[in-house]
Motif scaffolding. Structure first.
Motif, PDB file in Angstrom:
ATOM      1  N   GLN A   1       0.831  -1.201   0.000  1.00  0.00           N
ATOM      2  CA  GLN A   1       0.000   0.000   0.000  1.00  0.00           C
ATOM      3  C   GLN A   1       0.870   1.257   0.000  1.00  0.00           C
ATOM      4  O   GLN A   1       0.590   2.227  -0.716  1.00  0.00           O
ATOM      5  CB  GLN A   1      -0.915  -0.029   1.227  1.00  0.00           C
ATOM      6  CG  GLN A   1      -1.988   1.048   1.243  1.00  0.00           C
ATOM      7  CD  GLN A   1      -2.932   0.877   2.421  1.00  0.00           C
ATOM      8  OE1 GLN A   1      -2.828  -0.091   3.176  1.00  0.00           O
ATOM      9  NE2 GLN A   1      -3.861   1.805   2.583  1.00  0.00           N
ATOM     10  N   ARG A   2       1.916   1.236   0.765  1.00  0.00           N
ATOM     11  CA  ARG A   2       2.831   2.385   0.830  1.00  0.00           C
ATOM     12  C   ARG A   2       3.491   2.622  -0.528  1.00  0.00           C
ATOM     13  O   ARG A   2       3.660   3.774  -0.954  1.00  0.00           O
ATOM     14  CB  ARG A   2       3.899   2.126   1.902  1.00  0.00           C
ATOM     15  CG  ARG A   2       4.845   3.296   2.139  1.00  0.00           C
ATOM     16  CD  ARG A   2       5.565   3.149   3.465  1.00  0.00           C
ATOM     17  NE  ARG A   2       6.594   2.148   3.453  1.00  0.00           N
ATOM     18  CZ  ARG A   2       7.891   2.407   3.169  1.00  0.00           C
ATOM     19  NH1 ARG A   2       8.273   3.635   2.848  1.00  0.00           N
ATOM     20  NH2 ARG A   2       8.772   1.436   3.215  1.00  0.00           N
ATOM     21  N   ALA A   3       3.873   1.534  -1.219  1.00  0.00           N
ATOM     22  CA  ALA A   3       4.496   1.674  -2.535  1.00  0.00           C
ATOM     23  C   ALA A   3       3.535   2.321  -3.532  1.00  0.00           C
ATOM     24  O   ALA A   3       3.926   3.185  -4.331  1.00  0.00           O
ATOM     25  CB  ALA A   3       4.946   0.308  -3.038  1.00  0.00           C
ATOM     26  N   ILE A   4       2.262   1.907  -3.492  1.00  0.00           N
ATOM     27  CA  ILE A   4       1.273   2.510  -4.386  1.00  0.00           C
ATOM     28  C   ILE A   4       1.101   3.988  -4.058  1.00  0.00           C
ATOM     29  O   ILE A   4       1.011   4.841  -4.957  1.00  0.00           O
ATOM     30  CB  ILE A   4      -0.066   1.753  -4.282  1.00  0.00           C
ATOM     31  CG1 ILE A   4       0.102   0.319  -4.803  1.00  0.00           C
ATOM     32  CG2 ILE A   4      -1.159   2.482  -5.055  1.00  0.00           C
ATOM     33  CD1 ILE A   4      -1.119  -0.548  -4.605  1.00  0.00           C
ATOM     34  N   ASN A   5       1.063   4.305  -2.763  1.00  0.00           N
ATOM     35  CA  ASN A   5       0.940   5.698  -2.349  1.00  0.00           C
ATOM     36  C   ASN A   5       2.115   6.538  -2.824  1.00  0.00           C
ATOM     37  O   ASN A   5       1.985   7.733  -3.064  1.00  0.00           O
ATOM     38  CB  ASN A   5       0.818   5.783  -0.825  1.00  0.00           C
ATOM     39  CG  ASN A   5      -0.605   5.654  -0.329  1.00  0.00           C
ATOM     40  OD1 ASN A   5      -1.181   6.587   0.215  1.00  0.00           O
ATOM     41  ND2 ASN A   5      -1.196   4.474  -0.509  1.00  0.00           N
ATOM     42  N   ASP A   6       3.277   5.886  -2.984  1.00  0.00           N
ATOM     43  CA  ASP A   6       4.469   6.603  -3.452  1.00  0.00           C
ATOM     44  C   ASP A   6       4.577   6.617  -4.971  1.00  0.00           C
ATOM     45  O   ASP A   6       5.624   6.975  -5.523  1.00  0.00           O
ATOM     46  CB  ASP A   6       5.728   5.970  -2.840  1.00  0.00           C
ATOM     47  CG  ASP A   6       5.857   6.276  -1.354  1.00  0.00           C
ATOM     48  OD1 ASP A   6       5.126   7.161  -0.857  1.00  0.00           O
ATOM     49  OD2 ASP A   6       6.693   5.628  -0.688  1.00  0.00           O
ATOM     50  N   GLY A   7       3.519   6.206  -5.645  1.00  0.00           N
ATOM     51  CA  GLY A   7       3.459   6.341  -7.091  1.00  0.00           C
ATOM     52  C   GLY A   7       3.880   5.140  -7.894  1.00  0.00           C
ATOM     53  O   GLY A   7       3.994   5.219  -9.129  1.00  0.00           O
ATOM     54  N   MET A   8       4.133   4.008  -7.258  1.00  0.00           N
ATOM     55  CA  MET A   8       4.545   2.818  -8.003  1.00  0.00           C
ATOM     56  C   MET A   8       3.316   2.071  -8.513  1.00  0.00           C
ATOM     57  O   MET A   8       2.315   1.930  -7.808  1.00  0.00           O
ATOM     58  CB  MET A   8       5.398   1.915  -7.113  1.00  0.00           C
ATOM     59  CG  MET A   8       6.675   2.610  -6.621  1.00  0.00           C
ATOM     60  SD  MET A   8       7.624   1.595  -5.469  1.00  0.00           S
ATOM     61  CE  MET A   8       8.252   2.847  -4.349  1.00  0.00           C
ATOM     62  N   ASN A   9       3.429   1.567  -9.736  1.00  0.00           N
ATOM     63  CA  ASN A   9       2.281   0.963 -10.420  1.00  0.00           C
ATOM     64  C   ASN A   9       2.160  -0.519 -10.072  1.00  0.00           C
ATOM     65  O   ASN A   9       2.458  -1.408 -10.878  1.00  0.00           O
ATOM     66  CB  ASN A   9       2.432   1.150 -11.934  1.00  0.00           C
ATOM     67  CG  ASN A   9       1.212   0.644 -12.687  1.00  0.00           C
ATOM     68  OD1 ASN A   9       0.128   0.501 -12.127  1.00  0.00           O
ATOM     69  ND2 ASN A   9       1.391   0.361 -13.975  1.00  0.00           N
ATOM     70  N   VAL A  10       1.701  -0.802  -8.853  1.00  0.00           N
ATOM     71  CA  VAL A  10       1.475  -2.173  -8.406  1.00  0.00           C
ATOM     72  C   VAL A  10       0.006  -2.500  -8.648  1.00  0.00           C
ATOM     73  O   VAL A  10      -0.875  -1.760  -8.199  1.00  0.00           O
ATOM     74  CB  VAL A  10       1.823  -2.354  -6.920  1.00  0.00           C
ATOM     75  CG1 VAL A  10       1.818  -3.834  -6.550  1.00  0.00           C
ATOM     76  CG2 VAL A  10       3.160  -1.727  -6.590  1.00  0.00           C
ATOM     77  N   ILE A  11      -0.265  -3.608  -9.345  1.00  0.00           N
ATOM     78  CA  ILE A  11      -1.646  -3.901  -9.736  1.00  0.00           C
ATOM     79  C   ILE A  11      -2.222  -5.149  -9.069  1.00  0.00           C
ATOM     80  O   ILE A  11      -3.433  -5.386  -9.171  1.00  0.00           O
ATOM     81  CB  ILE A  11      -1.773  -4.050 -11.260  1.00  0.00           C
ATOM     82  CG1 ILE A  11      -0.968  -5.251 -11.774  1.00  0.00           C
ATOM     83  CG2 ILE A  11      -1.346  -2.763 -11.956  1.00  0.00           C
ATOM     84  CD1 ILE A  11      -1.224  -5.573 -13.247  1.00  0.00           C
ATOM     85  N   ALA A  12      -1.393  -5.951  -8.382  1.00  0.00           N
ATOM     86  CA  ALA A  12      -1.927  -7.182  -7.795  1.00  0.00           C
ATOM     87  C   ALA A  12      -1.028  -7.692  -6.677  1.00  0.00           C
ATOM     88  O   ALA A  12       0.191  -7.492  -6.688  1.00  0.00           O
ATOM     89  CB  ALA A  12      -2.094  -8.261  -8.859  1.00  0.00           C
ATOM     90  N   TYR A  13      -1.672  -8.372  -5.724  1.00  0.00           N
ATOM     91  CA  TYR A  13      -0.977  -9.053  -4.623  1.00  0.00           C
ATOM     92  C   TYR A  13      -1.642 -10.416  -4.462  1.00  0.00           C
ATOM     93  O   TYR A  13      -2.865 -10.513  -4.292  1.00  0.00           O
ATOM     94  CB  TYR A  13      -1.104  -8.258  -3.326  1.00  0.00           C
ATOM     95  CG  TYR A  13      -0.647  -9.017  -2.088  1.00  0.00           C
ATOM     96  CD1 TYR A  13       0.663  -8.916  -1.625  1.00  0.00           C
ATOM     97  CD2 TYR A  13      -1.534  -9.842  -1.385  1.00  0.00           C
ATOM     98  CE1 TYR A  13       1.075  -9.609  -0.490  1.00  0.00           C
ATOM     99  CE2 TYR A  13      -1.124 -10.541  -0.264  1.00  0.00           C
ATOM    100  CZ  TYR A  13       0.186 -10.427   0.182  1.00  0.00           C
ATOM    101  OH  TYR A  13       0.594 -11.110   1.298  1.00  0.00           O
ATOM    102  N   THR A  14      -0.843 -11.478  -4.538  1.00  0.00           N
ATOM    103  CA  THR A  14      -1.362 -12.842  -4.426  1.00  0.00           C
ATOM    104  C   THR A  14      -0.744 -13.523  -3.211  1.00  0.00           C
ATOM    105  O   THR A  14       0.476 -13.617  -3.104  1.00  0.00           O
ATOM    106  CB  THR A  14      -1.049 -13.659  -5.690  1.00  0.00           C
ATOM    107  OG1 THR A  14      -1.494 -12.929  -6.834  1.00  0.00           O
ATOM    108  CG2 THR A  14      -1.738 -14.991  -5.661  1.00  0.00           C
ATOM    109  N   CYS A  15      -1.597 -13.978  -2.327  1.00  0.00           N
ATOM    110  CA  CYS A  15      -1.125 -14.620  -1.085  1.00  0.00           C
ATOM    111  C   CYS A  15      -0.888 -16.109  -1.311  1.00  0.00           C
ATOM    112  O   CYS A  15      -1.725 -16.808  -1.882  1.00  0.00           O
ATOM    113  CB  CYS A  15      -2.171 -14.418   0.013  1.00  0.00           C
ATOM    114  SG  CYS A  15      -1.713 -15.166   1.592  1.00  0.00           S
TER     115      CYS A  15
END
Length: 744
Positions: A678-692
């Motif tokens: 979440q922090r990375a997205i807030n810092d502008g990085m284009n993360v589109i998915a997280y798989t557990c």
């Protein structure tokens, strides 16, 4: 909705949360569709998958669980061995099954993410040279054309090869022999240079095959998104840059081999008081970190010895009673599990324990059946065995880490000893009247058979054995020192009738292990008498192999890990065009649509003293409970990928935790790591998915199933619950809440 929660904006509505599993780990074993991992697990005495989670039948149940969490992505893998059981012959039932699985995922409003090869492939591929053969990219391209034709329009996200950086450990090891961390492994006598060349071939083939897979998928569906998930080693940025520099500086295979020799050099400094140990030593994962083991030559099992007149007839009769074990034995480790409620008493030798048993200070002794059987035979009518076989104890010879040549000779000897009938004759001589146990199949024999070769002939050719005697080994090796000395020094038991026993009257050693030691001497020197025996108690066995130099281990470990290409992020570097052409062909550069990675464990700068724990978790999957947890490493890994590929979206393909690692429970682990996403997205990085990883408990590549190998959001008692009931965990509740709130 994109609501601000505290200092972090919520995950965007387009962000996908998912779960994952893999075919070999969740689908039940079917002999007709056995894969290389099935053979490898059996050959290396690991836990077999059996029914696993029965996902083949119960996939609908697990998809429903994922949907109940709020997931919008579900990752699984295709079993190549099921889909193409014979070259060019496809299994329509298997294709139909996976069509239904994909449809079920889509019906549950989730995006399927499909892995093609997840550490398992058909035996017919290995018979044709495996993943390192010159023809493999072409073979894989043909298979992918079929996959694309059948599934290409139904699936958008594809991963041709799972964790390619870890796949290399199936071709490279520094423990000697066939002690590989993943399949397929190599036969005995394979040199380090041959292993490095194989890894080089593997790297090149994986890049070429991945590129061919993307081409086939794009031809059917131009919108197909193809990427990969190398396993990220969580390290500070400056240290990752150093590691990557090691691989980017390589210009040839010779450079690769030179660096690999640095990694292998430290163990050769180990020179203990004996050359090898043959002393009823059980091969365990913990001991493999200290010494290198041969093939198994006998399989024992722990049981209980009581006096004949004892009222004890079963394990349950020992509740609240004293039970003796020998210090540093596997029985000491397992007593509380095997005999719950017993009062443990630890002894240095069997003689002292037997004296205490005879005097009534103990009610029973827990030890290996053959050891206790020997004592019982020596004193007819005095003792009896109760409880049955409680464990599986594979006996193996041990040498110092890195002594490949000596270990190869030992394994060659063991195979000859078994095949010639000498093993059976020795056992019948030592245990007259006892039924002959099954002769253990050596790892070399099993691995060679998988490739259609004769294990003994293959080893003999590699070791240049002529007339039962190998040529002189290289200068500086343990085997050469033994040859120059004129005899081999072997640590054995002197008080275990049948295996290693010294008769004080005749002053002669006898036993199955004594016969093996003489056979080894015969292979090395052509003379079975070129052997000297060093009696060893149970606690002395491994220390006799270790030298005083082991206090330098932490320094050598750091040097080994950070001075070679082995732990670099070579897959991403290849895709970014930063590898030499012999590793990543130019036509493979940039052949991805998203940048994926797996992240589990890591270390900040101030915790580098725990680097061995990290490497054990990352490379060998040993003792995950000690795996160092570093949530910030997740953020660093995302930042690394975003900088390397600024125009591509980032997907976290795997992240998860066992029940407790580094004293952090799975639920807390997930919260801390997802917060970094979440922090990375807030810092502008284009993360589109997280798989557990993973939706349920799985079979983790031959590991014993317990809390240290269970990553499941839903727990399944794989070993004792025939119903395989899915039970929700606190981590599942935590994940559901995060997905619902779109924020940590």
């Amino acid at each position: 909705m994109n609501v601000t929660q505290g200092s972090l904006r919520a995950f965007p509505d387009t962000f996908r949360f998912g779960v994952a599993t893999a075919d070999h780990q969740c689908e039940a074993y079917v002999a007709e569709y056995a894969d290389v991992t099935d053979v490898w697990e059996r050959a290396t005495n690991k836990t077999l998958r059996g029914t696993a989670t029965d996902f083949w039948v119960r996939y609908g149940e697990d998809i429903a669980l994922a949907q109940s969490l709020g997931c919008t992505a579900f990752r699984f893998s295709l079993s190549w061995a099921r889909l193409e059981p014979r070259p060019g012959k496809y299994n329509e039932d298997a294709f139909d099954h996976y069509h239904k699985l994909i449809a079920a995922i889509r019906a549950a409003q989730m995006e399927p993410i499909v892995t093609i090869v997840h550490f398992a492939w058909p035996l017919h591929i290995e018979e044709r040279g495996g993943l390192i053969s010159l023809d493999f990219p072409e073979i894989f391209a043909g298979y992918m054309a079929e996959i694309a034709k059948r599934f290409g329009l139904d699936v958008r996200y594809w991963i041709p090869f799972n964790e390619p950086t870890i796949m290399a450990t199936g071709y490279l090891n520094f423990g000697g022999g066939t002690n590989y961390n993943l399949p397929p492994g190599f036969p005995e006598g394979t040199t380090l240079q041959e292993q490095v060349e194989a890894v080089s071939d593997l790297m090149r083939n994986l890049f070429l095959a991945h590129t061919a897979a993307r081409k086939a998928l794009k031809a059917v569906n131009p919108e197909a998104q193809v990427g990969c998930n190398p396993n990220g080693l969580g390290l500070p940025g400056w240290l990752q840059k150093w590691l990557d520099g090691n691989v980017m500086r390589l210009r040839s295979r010779e450079d690769m081999t030179k660096q690999a020799h640095r990694y292998a050099a430290r163990p050769l400094l180990e020179q203990g008081k004996v050359d090898l140990v043959l002393a009823t030593l059980t091969r365990t994962k913990e001991r493999e970190q200290q010494v290198a083991f041969s093939d198994t030559y006998f399989i024992a099992g722990q049981t209980l010895l009581v006096r004949t007149q004892s009222q004890v007839n079963a394990v349950r009769d020992l509740n609240g009673k004293a039970v003796g074990v020998i210090q540093t034995s596997t029985a000491q480790e397992s007593l509380s599990t095997l005999v719950p409620g017993a009062l443990p008493r630890v002894f240095g030798t069997y003689e002292v324990a037997l004296t205490e048993l005879n005097q009534g200070g103990l009610e029973a002794i827990l030890a290996d059946n053959v050891i206790l059987q020997g004592f019982s035979t020596q004193s007819p009518g005095k003792y009896r065995l109760v409880g049955g076989l409680l464990t599986n104890e594979p006996y193996a010879a041990a040498v110092t880490l890195g002594n490949h040549e000596l270990l190869d000779v030992i394994n060659l000897t063991l195979q000859q000893f078994k095949d010639s009938g000498e093993w059976a004759a020795s056992y019948e001589r030592q245990f007259p009247g006892q039924p002959l146990p099954e002769v253990p199949v050596g790892r070399a024999q099993a691995l060679a058979a998988m490739r259609g070769r004769n294990a003994v002939q293959d080893m003999a050719e590699r070791l240049n054995v002529l007339g039962g005697k190998p040529s002189l080994a290289k200068q500086g090796t343990t085997l050469r020192r033994i040859q120059n000395r004129g005899y081999i020094l072997v640590a054995v038991k002197s008080n275990v009738p049948g295996f290693g026993y010294y008769n004080p009257t005749t002053k002669v050693y006898s036993g199955l292990e004594i016969d093996i030691a003489r056979k080894i001497a015969s292979v090395i020197f052509g003379d079975p008498d070129c052997v000297r025996f060093q009696p060893a108690t149970t606690p002395e066995r491994i220390p006799l192999l270790r030298s005083l130099l082991r206090f330098l281990d932490p320094l050598f470990n750091l040097y080994n890990i950070f001075s070679t290409w082995l732990n670099s992020n070579w897959w991403h570097l290849g895709m970014a065009g930063k590898l030499p052409d012999f590793m990543c062909p130019p036509e493979c550069v940039g052949q991805q649509d998203f940048v994926g990675f797996d992240y589990y464990w890591g270390l900040g700068t101030l915790r580098l003293n725990r680097i061995l724990h990290l490497m054990n978790a990352y490379i060998t999957a040993r003792d995950m409970t000690q795996a160092p947890v570093w949530p910030q490493g997740m953020y660093n890994a995302i930042k690394y990928c975003a900088r390397l590929f600024p125009d591509q979206p980032v997907m976290i393909i795997e992240n998860g935790c066992i029940e407790t690692a580094d004293n952090i429970a799975r639920a807390d682990y997930l919260s801390q790591h997802i917060k970094e996403v979440q922090r990375a997205i807030n810092d502008g990085m284009n993360v589109i998915a997280y798989t557990c990883w993973s939706i349920t408990s799985n079979r983790e590549w031959g590991a014993k199933f317990d809390g240290a190998s269970d990553y499941g959001l839903y727990h399944i008692d794989l070993d004792t619950d025939p119903a395989l009931k899915r039970l929700s965990t606190l981590a599942a509740d935590t994940y559901r809440t995060i997905i619902k709130r779109r924020t940590v």
